[in-house]
Design an enzyme around this catalytic site. Structure first.
Site, PDB file in Angstrom:
ATOM      1  N   ASP A   1      20.059  87.211  -0.429  1.00 23.44           N
ATOM      2  CA  ASP A   1      19.636  88.171   0.594  1.00 23.44           C
ATOM      3  C   ASP A   1      18.190  88.595   0.341  1.00 23.44           C
ATOM      4  O   ASP A   1      17.694  88.487  -0.777  1.00 23.44           O
ATOM      5  CB  ASP A   1      20.517  89.427   0.516  1.00 23.44           C
TER       6      ASP A   1
ATOM      7  N   ARG B   1      18.263  81.769   6.476  1.00 29.11           N
ATOM      8  CA  ARG B   1      18.891  82.772   7.342  1.00 29.11           C
ATOM      9  C   ARG B   1      17.772  83.670   7.864  1.00 29.11           C
ATOM     10  O   ARG B   1      17.161  84.413   7.095  1.00 29.11           O
ATOM     11  CB  ARG B   1      19.903  83.581   6.531  1.00 29.11           C
TER      12      ARG B   1
ATOM     13  N   LYS C   1      15.885  89.993  11.502  1.00 23.65           N
ATOM     14  CA  LYS C   1      14.706  90.776  11.896  1.00 23.65           C
ATOM     15  C   LYS C   1      14.162  91.569  10.711  1.00 23.65           C
ATOM     16  O   LYS C   1      12.962  91.715  10.553  1.00 23.65           O
ATOM     17  CB  LYS C   1      15.073  91.727  13.035  1.00 23.65           C
TER      18      LYS C   1
ATOM     19  N   ARG D   1      22.036 101.523   6.453  1.00 24.78           N
ATOM     20  CA  ARG D   1      21.175 100.618   7.229  1.00 24.78           C
ATOM     21  C   ARG D   1      21.793 100.313   8.585  1.00 24.78           C
ATOM     22  O   ARG D   1      21.105 100.201   9.589  1.00 24.78           O
ATOM     23  CB  ARG D   1      20.906  99.320   6.442  1.00 24.78           C
ATOM     24  N   ARG D   2      23.127 100.208   8.620  1.00 24.06           N
ATOM     25  CA  ARG D   2      23.797  99.946   9.911  1.00 24.06           C
ATOM     26  C   ARG D   2      23.660 101.158  10.836  1.00 24.06           C
ATOM     27  O   ARG D   2      23.504 101.016  12.041  1.00 24.06           O
ATOM     28  CB  ARG D   2      25.289  99.606   9.724  1.00 24.06           C
TER      29      ARG D   2
HETATM   30  P1  FDA Z   1      18.754  94.459  17.303  1.00 22.54           P
HETATM   31  O1  FDA Z   1      18.626  95.519  16.245  1.00 22.54           O
HETATM   32  O2  FDA Z   1      17.719  94.418  18.351  1.00 22.54           O
HETATM   33  O3  FDA Z   1      20.184  94.604  17.937  1.00 22.54           O
HETATM   34  C1  FDA Z   1      20.603  93.826  19.041  1.00 22.54           C
HETATM   35  C2  FDA Z   1      21.949  94.337  19.531  1.00 22.54           C
HETATM   36  O4  FDA Z   1      22.926  94.156  18.491  1.00 22.54           O
HETATM   37  C3  FDA Z   1      21.977  95.839  19.786  1.00 22.54           C
HETATM   38  O5  FDA Z   1      21.571  96.126  21.103  1.00 22.54           O
HETATM   39  C4  FDA Z   1      23.436  96.153  19.547  1.00 22.54           C
HETATM   40  O6  FDA Z   1      24.220  95.767  20.660  1.00 22.54           O
HETATM   41  C5  FDA Z   1      23.794  95.254  18.403  1.00 22.54           C
HETATM   42  N1  FDA Z   1      23.597  95.903  17.100  1.00 22.54           N
HETATM   43  C6  FDA Z   1      22.607  95.643  16.198  1.00 22.54           C
HETATM   44  N2  FDA Z   1      22.769  96.401  15.098  1.00 22.54           N
HETATM   45  C7  FDA Z   1      23.865  97.164  15.320  1.00 22.54           C
HETATM   46  C8  FDA Z   1      24.552  98.155  14.549  1.00 22.54           C
HETATM   47  N3  FDA Z   1      24.131  98.504  13.321  1.00 22.54           N
HETATM   48  N4  FDA Z   1      25.649  98.742  15.075  1.00 22.54           N
HETATM   49  C9  FDA Z   1      26.100  98.393  16.299  1.00 22.54           C
HETATM   50  N5  FDA Z   1      25.492  97.457  17.081  1.00 22.54           N
HETATM   51  C10 FDA Z   1      24.394  96.859  16.599  1.00 22.54           C
HETATM   52  N6  FDA Z   1      18.322  92.338   6.907  1.00 22.54           N
HETATM   53  C11 FDA Z   1      17.524  92.288   5.814  1.00 22.54           C
HETATM   54  O7  FDA Z   1      16.504  92.972   5.769  1.00 22.54           O
HETATM   55  N7  FDA Z   1      17.855  91.483   4.765  1.00 22.54           N
HETATM   56  C12 FDA Z   1      18.946  90.675   4.780  1.00 22.54           C
HETATM   57  O8  FDA Z   1      19.209  89.950   3.805  1.00 22.54           O
HETATM   58  C13 FDA Z   1      19.782  90.698   5.935  1.00 22.54           C
HETATM   59  N8  FDA Z   1      20.882  89.898   6.033  1.00 22.54           N
HETATM   60  C14 FDA Z   1      21.532  89.786   7.239  1.00 22.54           C
HETATM   61  C15 FDA Z   1      22.532  88.842   7.397  1.00 22.54           C
HETATM   62  C16 FDA Z   1      23.131  88.665   8.646  1.00 22.54           C
HETATM   63  C17 FDA Z   1      24.193  87.612   8.809  1.00 22.54           C
HETATM   64  C18 FDA Z   1      22.716  89.475   9.750  1.00 22.54           C
HETATM   65  C19 FDA Z   1      23.321  89.276  11.119  1.00 22.54           C
HETATM   66  C20 FDA Z   1      21.754  90.439   9.573  1.00 22.54           C
HETATM   67  C21 FDA Z   1      21.160  90.626   8.329  1.00 22.54           C
HETATM   68  N9  FDA Z   1      20.190  91.601   8.136  1.00 22.54           N
HETATM   69  C22 FDA Z   1      19.434  91.559   6.996  1.00 22.54           C
HETATM   70  C23 FDA Z   1      20.029  92.707   9.130  1.00 22.54           C
HETATM   71  C24 FDA Z   1      18.950  92.404  10.156  1.00 22.54           C
HETATM   72  O9  FDA Z   1      17.694  92.404   9.558  1.00 22.54           O
HETATM   73  C25 FDA Z   1      18.951  93.451  11.296  1.00 22.54           C
HETATM   74  O10 FDA Z   1      18.676  94.719  10.781  1.00 22.54           O
HETATM   75  C26 FDA Z   1      20.245  93.520  12.068  1.00 22.54           C
HETATM   76  O11 FDA Z   1      20.808  92.261  12.260  1.00 22.54           O
HETATM   77  C27 FDA Z   1      19.993  94.137  13.467  1.00 22.54           C
HETATM   78  O12 FDA Z   1      19.084  93.348  14.181  1.00 22.54           O
HETATM   79  P2  FDA Z   1      19.479  92.384  15.424  1.00 22.54           P
HETATM   80  O13 FDA Z   1      18.813  91.101  15.215  1.00 22.54           O
HETATM   81  O14 FDA Z   1      20.933  92.330  15.577  1.00 22.54           O
HETATM   82  O15 FDA Z   1      18.769  93.017  16.672  1.00 22.54           O
END
Ligand code: FDA
Length: 304
Positions: free
Chosen positions: A130, A182, A185, A285-286
């Site tokens: 990660d 992987r 964002k 973070r979530r």
């Molecule tokens: P965005 O934040 O724009 O969200 C898009 C849509 O997804 C939202 O409109 C909502 O519907 C839904 N959504 C997103 N987050 C939500 C939440 N918390 N609760 C409810 N709904 C939500 N980051 C990092 O810095 N280091 C890492 O190693 C990882 N590892 C990782 C693994 C995997 C498999 C994933 C999917 C994500 C990560 N992340 C991570 C987290 C990542 O950087 C990011 O913060 C989250 O995925 C949220 O970004 P989105 O790309 O989903 O877009």
């Protein structure tokens, strides 16, 4: 603003204890964390797999401050690999290097990762490293390159974050080697000197980087819940990579029905499943990603 406040709390022991209390009382933790032990998480993992989803497991923990705790964390990962093998549970692992003592002694951390990867080699499993805050980016990549040299692209992958300015160069170099990358964002609080502060710029950079990934020999792991990006990648992938040479990845508890609909449509979809007692920083973070989660938590507590 709210995001920054929440992310700052993730580093404070006082707020961590408050968040633990809130998370447990509201029940919201269980939406994002599969259980406090592997036993509790196992039915969740099996349930996801029964629906055609792949999984990767995070035995939660980060920012370990003493070497014996780091060693215990590594031993638990080794035990987990053996257990997955004995019980024929097909799941990869995702590991934070700060849990293995990266902040205290990078060489010690490297050796612990090496022992986990040696076990992964024995049982033919796969580990993704990660990516944490930018304070750790360089040292994480150094340890990753070391691991890559010894264990190869089929045994160890890496997370890269689209919000960092440096990521384009890192991604171009690693994707040319055919690594599993992987792409997410980015979830940490970062200064403007290292990361795009505006979400629109992060999204634009994500598109650019994911294009580079699909045009390289890398194995792309598209880690996002963002519907626009998902559709963009579906179009992009069509002529560039067969469906068994890349995957979508999402976090446990987020957009569950979309995870299933993508799997039903024939895409590889892997769910990141965290479990363990040290869930508060992950949970924070979530919350920070989506203020509605915090509103839900506060409303729920208000009713008690
Ligand atoms: P965005 O934040 O724009 O969200 C898009 C849509 O997804 C939202 O409109 C909502 O519907 C839904 N959504 C997103 N987050 C939500 C939440 N918390 N609760 C409810 N709904 C939500 N980051 C990092 O810095 N280091 C890492 O190693 C990882 N590892 C990782 C693994 C995997 C498999 C994933 C999917 C994500 C990560 N992340 C991570 C987290 C990542 O950087 C990011 O913060 C989250 O995925 C949220 O970004 P989105 O790309 O989903 O877009």
């Amino acid at each position: 603003m709210l995001r920054n406040v929440l992310l700052r709390t993730a580093a404070s022991p006082f707020w961590i204890s408050q968040i633990e209390w809130w998370g447990r009382r509201s029940g919201l933790t269980r939406r994002f964390v599969a259980g406090e032990s592997f036993e509790e998480a196992l039915p969740v993992i099996r349930g996801l797999q029964d629906e055609g989803l792949l999984t990767t497991l995070d035995q939660l923990g980060e920012d370990t401050r003493d070497l014996s705790a780091a060693r215990r964390a590594a031993d638990k990962y080794i035990e987990l690999l053996r257990r997955l093998n004995v019980e024929s549970i097909p799941s990869t692992l995702s590991i934070k290097l700060s849990q293995l003592g990266l902040a205290i002694d990078p060489n010690f951390c490297r050796d612990l990762l090496g022992s986990i990867l040696a076990e992964a080699e024995k049982v033919d499993n796969f580990v993704t490293v990660d990516m944490e805050s930018s304070a750790y980016t360089e040292s994480t990549l150094e340890v990753y390159r070391w691991a890559l040299d010894r264990f190869g692209t089929a045994r160890v992958g890496i997370v890269l974050q689209a919000y960092l300015f440096r990521t384009e160069a890192d991604l171009r170099a690693l994707s040319a080697l055919g690594c599993h990358i992987r792409l997410c964002k980015g979830a940490y609080r970062e200064p403007r000197t290292v990361a795009f502060p505006r979400k629109s710029d992060v999204n634009r950079n994500y598109r650019k980087l994911v294009r580079v990934l699909f045009e390289s020999p890398a194995y792309p792991e598209v880690a996002t819940h963002d519907e626009r990006l998902i559709r963009y990648v579906q179009r992009l992938a069509r002529e560039r990579k067969p469906r068994d040479s890349w995957e979508f990845q999402m976090l446990f508890g987020i957009r569950r029905s979309r995870q299933r609909s993508l799997a039903r449509a024939g895409y590889r979809v892997r769910v990141y499943v965290p479990f363990g007692t040290q869930w508060a920083p992950y949970f924070t973070r979530r919350l920070a990603e989506r203020p509605a989660n915090l509103v839900f938590l506060l409303r729920h507590l208000g009713r008690r």
